[in-house]
Design a protein around this motif. Structure first.
Motif, PDB file in Angstrom:
ATOM      1  N   ALA A   1       9.471   2.813  -0.190  1.00  0.00           N
ATOM      2  CA  ALA A   1       8.365   3.774  -0.306  1.00  0.00           C
ATOM      3  C   ALA A   1       8.654   4.975   0.585  1.00  0.00           C
ATOM      4  O   ALA A   1       8.362   6.114   0.244  1.00  0.00           O
ATOM      5  N   LYS A   2       9.275   4.714   1.720  1.00  0.00           N
ATOM      6  CA  LYS A   2       9.557   5.790   2.682  1.00  0.00           C
ATOM      7  C   LYS A   2      10.528   6.807   2.097  1.00  0.00           C
ATOM      8  O   LYS A   2      10.296   8.009   2.134  1.00  0.00           O
ATOM      9  N   SER A   3      11.647   6.303   1.549  1.00  0.00           N
ATOM     10  CA  SER A   3      12.671   7.201   0.997  1.00  0.00           C
ATOM     11  C   SER A   3      12.469   7.474  -0.489  1.00  0.00           C
ATOM     12  O   SER A   3      13.291   8.123  -1.127  1.00  0.00           O
ATOM     13  N   ASN A   4      11.404   6.950  -1.047  1.00  0.00           N
ATOM     14  CA  ASN A   4      11.078   7.104  -2.473  1.00  0.00           C
ATOM     15  C   ASN A   4      12.230   6.642  -3.377  1.00  0.00           C
ATOM     16  O   ASN A   4      12.681   7.358  -4.253  1.00  0.00           O
ATOM     17  N   ILE A   5      12.684   5.416  -3.125  1.00  0.00           N
ATOM     18  CA  ILE A   5      13.758   4.831  -3.936  1.00  0.00           C
ATOM     19  C   ILE A   5      13.149   3.841  -4.930  1.00  0.00           C
ATOM     20  O   ILE A   5      12.472   2.889  -4.526  1.00  0.00           O
ATOM     21  N   ASN A   6      13.381   4.090  -6.206  1.00  0.00           N
ATOM     22  CA  ASN A   6      12.973   3.183  -7.297  1.00  0.00           C
ATOM     23  C   ASN A   6      11.462   2.937  -7.432  1.00  0.00           C
ATOM     24  O   ASN A   6      11.047   2.017  -8.123  1.00  0.00           O
ATOM     25  N   ILE A   7      10.647   3.746  -6.773  1.00  0.00           N
ATOM     26  CA  ILE A   7       9.197   3.506  -6.858  1.00  0.00           C
ATOM     27  C   ILE A   7       8.693   3.839  -8.264  1.00  0.00           C
ATOM     28  O   ILE A   7       8.080   3.000  -8.929  1.00  0.00           O
TER      29      ILE A   7
ATOM     30  N   ASP B   1      -4.254  -3.055  -5.324  1.00  0.00           N
ATOM     31  CA  ASP B   1      -3.473  -3.391  -4.139  1.00  0.00           C
ATOM     32  C   ASP B   1      -4.240  -4.485  -3.406  1.00  0.00           C
ATOM     33  O   ASP B   1      -5.378  -4.281  -3.006  1.00  0.00           O
ATOM     34  N   THR B   2      -3.632  -5.662  -3.276  1.00  0.00           N
ATOM     35  CA  THR B   2      -4.351  -6.782  -2.667  1.00  0.00           C
ATOM     36  C   THR B   2      -3.962  -6.978  -1.210  1.00  0.00           C
ATOM     37  O   THR B   2      -2.871  -6.592  -0.801  1.00  0.00           O
ATOM     38  N   ALA B   3      -4.852  -7.587  -0.459  1.00  0.00           N
ATOM     39  CA  ALA B   3      -4.553  -7.923   0.936  1.00  0.00           C
ATOM     40  C   ALA B   3      -3.649  -9.139   0.968  1.00  0.00           C
ATOM     41  O   ALA B   3      -3.858 -10.087   0.226  1.00  0.00           O
ATOM     42  N   GLY B   4      -2.644  -9.092   1.830  1.00  0.00           N
ATOM     43  CA  GLY B   4      -1.707 -10.210   1.909  1.00  0.00           C
ATOM     44  C   GLY B   4      -2.193 -11.355   2.773  1.00  0.00           C
ATOM     45  O   GLY B   4      -1.697 -12.460   2.689  1.00  0.00           O
ATOM     46  N   GLN B   5      -3.201 -11.076   3.633  1.00  0.00           N
ATOM     47  CA  GLN B   5      -3.615 -12.136   4.567  1.00  0.00           C
ATOM     48  C   GLN B   5      -4.325 -13.277   3.849  1.00  0.00           C
ATOM     49  O   GLN B   5      -5.062 -13.065   2.906  1.00  0.00           O
TER      50      GLN B   5
ATOM     51  N   THR C   1       0.838  -1.204   0.000  1.00  0.00           N
ATOM     52  CA  THR C   1       0.000   0.000   0.000  1.00  0.00           C
ATOM     53  C   THR C   1       0.872   1.252   0.000  1.00  0.00           C
ATOM     54  O   THR C   1       0.571   2.224  -0.698  1.00  0.00           O
ATOM     55  N   CYS C   2       1.963   1.217   0.755  1.00  0.00           N
ATOM     56  CA  CYS C   2       2.875   2.373   0.798  1.00  0.00           C
ATOM     57  C   CYS C   2       3.496   2.628  -0.573  1.00  0.00           C
ATOM     58  O   CYS C   2       3.655   3.775  -0.993  1.00  0.00           O
ATOM     59  N   ILE C   3       3.854   1.534  -1.264  1.00  0.00           N
ATOM     60  CA  ILE C   3       4.417   1.669  -2.614  1.00  0.00           C
ATOM     61  C   ILE C   3       3.391   2.319  -3.533  1.00  0.00           C
ATOM     62  O   ILE C   3       3.702   3.248  -4.292  1.00  0.00           O
ATOM     63  N   LEU C   4       2.154   1.845  -3.439  1.00  0.00           N
ATOM     64  CA  LEU C   4       1.089   2.375  -4.288  1.00  0.00           C
ATOM     65  C   LEU C   4       0.850   3.858  -4.014  1.00  0.00           C
ATOM     66  O   LEU C   4       0.753   4.663  -4.940  1.00  0.00           O
ATOM     67  N   TYR C   5       0.764   4.226  -2.744  1.00  0.00           N
ATOM     68  CA  TYR C   5       0.484   5.624  -2.394  1.00  0.00           C
ATOM     69  C   TYR C   5       1.654   6.535  -2.736  1.00  0.00           C
ATOM     70  O   TYR C   5       1.461   7.676  -3.132  1.00  0.00           O
ATOM     71  N   ARG C   6       2.864   6.016  -2.592  1.00  0.00           N
ATOM     72  CA  ARG C   6       4.033   6.826  -2.950  1.00  0.00           C
ATOM     73  C   ARG C   6       4.011   7.125  -4.453  1.00  0.00           C
ATOM     74  O   ARG C   6       4.301   8.232  -4.873  1.00  0.00           O
ATOM     75  N   PHE C   7       3.632   6.128  -5.238  1.00  0.00           N
ATOM     76  CA  PHE C   7       3.607   6.310  -6.684  1.00  0.00           C
ATOM     77  C   PHE C   7       2.419   7.171  -7.119  1.00  0.00           C
ATOM     78  O   PHE C   7       2.572   8.088  -7.920  1.00  0.00           O
ATOM     79  N   SER C   8       1.244   6.901  -6.573  1.00  0.00           N
ATOM     80  CA  SER C   8       0.040   7.599  -7.064  1.00  0.00           C
ATOM     81  C   SER C   8      -0.103   8.994  -6.483  1.00  0.00           C
ATOM     82  O   SER C   8      -0.510   9.919  -7.165  1.00  0.00           O
ATOM     83  N   ASP C   9       0.235   9.161  -5.200  1.00  0.00           N
ATOM     84  CA  ASP C   9      -0.001  10.452  -4.528  1.00  0.00           C
ATOM     85  C   ASP C   9       1.276  11.113  -4.030  1.00  0.00           C
ATOM     86  O   ASP C   9       1.218  12.167  -3.432  1.00  0.00           O
ATOM     87  N   ASP C  10       2.423  10.452  -4.250  1.00  0.00           N
ATOM     88  CA  ASP C  10       3.701  10.895  -3.692  1.00  0.00           C
ATOM     89  C   ASP C  10       3.569  11.174  -2.194  1.00  0.00           C
ATOM     90  O   ASP C  10       3.991  12.208  -1.691  1.00  0.00           O
ATOM     91  N   ALA C  11       2.937  10.230  -1.491  1.00  0.00           N
ATOM     92  CA  ALA C  11       2.729  10.373  -0.048  1.00  0.00           C
ATOM     93  C   ALA C  11       3.231   9.122   0.646  1.00  0.00           C
ATOM     94  O   ALA C  11       3.271   8.048   0.054  1.00  0.00           O
ATOM     95  N   PHE C  12       3.612   9.289   1.906  1.00  0.00           N
ATOM     96  CA  PHE C  12       4.021   8.120   2.693  1.00  0.00           C
ATOM     97  C   PHE C  12       3.340   8.198   4.044  1.00  0.00           C
ATOM     98  O   PHE C  12       3.404   9.210   4.728  1.00  0.00           O
ATOM     99  N   ASN C  13       2.670   7.101   4.407  1.00  0.00           N
ATOM    100  CA  ASN C  13       1.949   7.057   5.668  1.00  0.00           C
ATOM    101  C   ASN C  13       2.696   6.140   6.629  1.00  0.00           C
ATOM    102  O   ASN C  13       2.969   4.994   6.302  1.00  0.00           O
ATOM    103  N   THR C  14       3.004   6.650   7.810  1.00  0.00           N
ATOM    104  CA  THR C  14       3.777   5.840   8.760  1.00  0.00           C
ATOM    105  C   THR C  14       2.889   4.869   9.544  1.00  0.00           C
ATOM    106  O   THR C  14       3.385   3.903  10.108  1.00  0.00           O
ATOM    107  N   THR C  15       1.587   5.116   9.595  1.00  0.00           N
ATOM    108  CA  THR C  15       0.726   4.182  10.336  1.00  0.00           C
ATOM    109  C   THR C  15       0.314   3.054   9.411  1.00  0.00           C
ATOM    110  O   THR C  15      -0.114   3.272   8.280  1.00  0.00           O
ATOM    111  N   PHE C  16       0.449   1.842   9.919  1.00  0.00           N
ATOM    112  CA  PHE C  16       0.141   0.660   9.112  1.00  0.00           C
ATOM    113  C   PHE C  16      -1.335   0.317   9.261  1.00  0.00           C
ATOM    114  O   PHE C  16      -1.822   0.049  10.349  1.00  0.00           O
ATOM    115  N   ILE C  17      -2.052   0.385   8.154  1.00  0.00           N
ATOM    116  CA  ILE C  17      -3.446  -0.058   8.136  1.00  0.00           C
ATOM    117  C   ILE C  17      -3.530  -1.167   7.105  1.00  0.00           C
ATOM    118  O   ILE C  17      -3.248  -0.959   5.928  1.00  0.00           O
ATOM    119  N   SER C  18      -3.909  -2.328   7.569  1.00  0.00           N
ATOM    120  CA  SER C  18      -3.958  -3.487   6.676  1.00  0.00           C
ATOM    121  C   SER C  18      -5.060  -3.314   5.635  1.00  0.00           C
ATOM    122  O   SER C  18      -6.162  -2.877   5.951  1.00  0.00           O
TER     123      SER C  18
END
Length: 200
Positions: free
Chosen positions: A153-159, A64-68, A23-40
């Motif tokens: 996703a956090k440091s925006n490397i290769n996203i 973006d699919t759920a991993g569980q 999800t972080c990868i997706l949001y970094r790419f689509s919105d250039d945002a990074f969220n530190t709180t993990f929401i499954s």
């Protein structure tokens, strides 16, 4: 007014264990945002982003699919029709890496044969907590003949690179895909006409 805003539509899928950062990868790419709180992710989520590639406007529909495990049956139906699949593991989590084999089997079972695959080792900014070397990621990618990148996703490397490379690989496959389609039609419809044209 009804003019299409894009030339091509690519459906992409992000898969991998829960918590690897899909999800972080997706949001970094689509919105250039990074969220530190993990929401499954519950079930499935998607974003749309249009990119410019080789003179074409390509609309990326990124699922973006759920991993569980409990969402497994929901998410497998999304493999169908996916043109590109990003398989994500977490370089600080050995289990997420070990499960790559399972995810690759899922792709083989549920996705189309010519889907373009890419392996992402995410969280590469966390060097002090790394347990999976880059070489191990590269090896599994080579073994399965798929592309590989380490991302953060956090440091925006290769996203952006990951999504652009995947889209480009799909685009590169497209002309050959249409020729194989016409080949499969030819024996039925065109073979009988062909010798007449070709004999003189």
């Amino acid at each position: 007014m009804a003019k299409k805003q894009y030339d091509l539509l690519f459906k992409l899928l992000l898969i991998g264990d829960s918590g690897v950062g899909k999800t972080c990868i997706l949001y970094r790419f689509s919105d250039d945002a990074f969220n530190t709180t993990f929401i499954s992710t519950i079930g499935i989520d998607f974003k749309i982003k249009t990119i410019e590639l080789k003179g074409k406007k390509i609309k990326l529909q990124i699922w973006d699919t759920a991993g569980q495990e409990r969402f497994h049956t929901i998410t497998t139906s999304y493999y169908r029709g996916a043109m590109g699949i990003m398989l994500v593991y977490d370089i600080t989590n050995a289990r997420s890496f070990e499960n790559i084999a399972k995810w690759l089997r899922n792709i083989d079972e549920h996705a189309s044969e010519d889907v373009v695959k890419m392996l992402l080792g995410n969280k590469c900014d966390m060097t002090d907590r790394r347990v999976i070397s880059k070489e191990r990621g590269e090896k599994i990618a080579i073994d399965h003949q798929i592309r590989f990148l380490e991302t953060s996703a956090k440091s925006n490397i290769n996203i952006d690179k990951a999504f652009y490379d995947l889209a480009e690989a799909i685009l590169d496959k497209m002309p050959s895909q249409s020729s194989t389609n016409s080949m499969s039609i030819r024996p039925v419809e065109q073979e009988s006409n062909k010798p007449q044209g070709g004999c003189c």
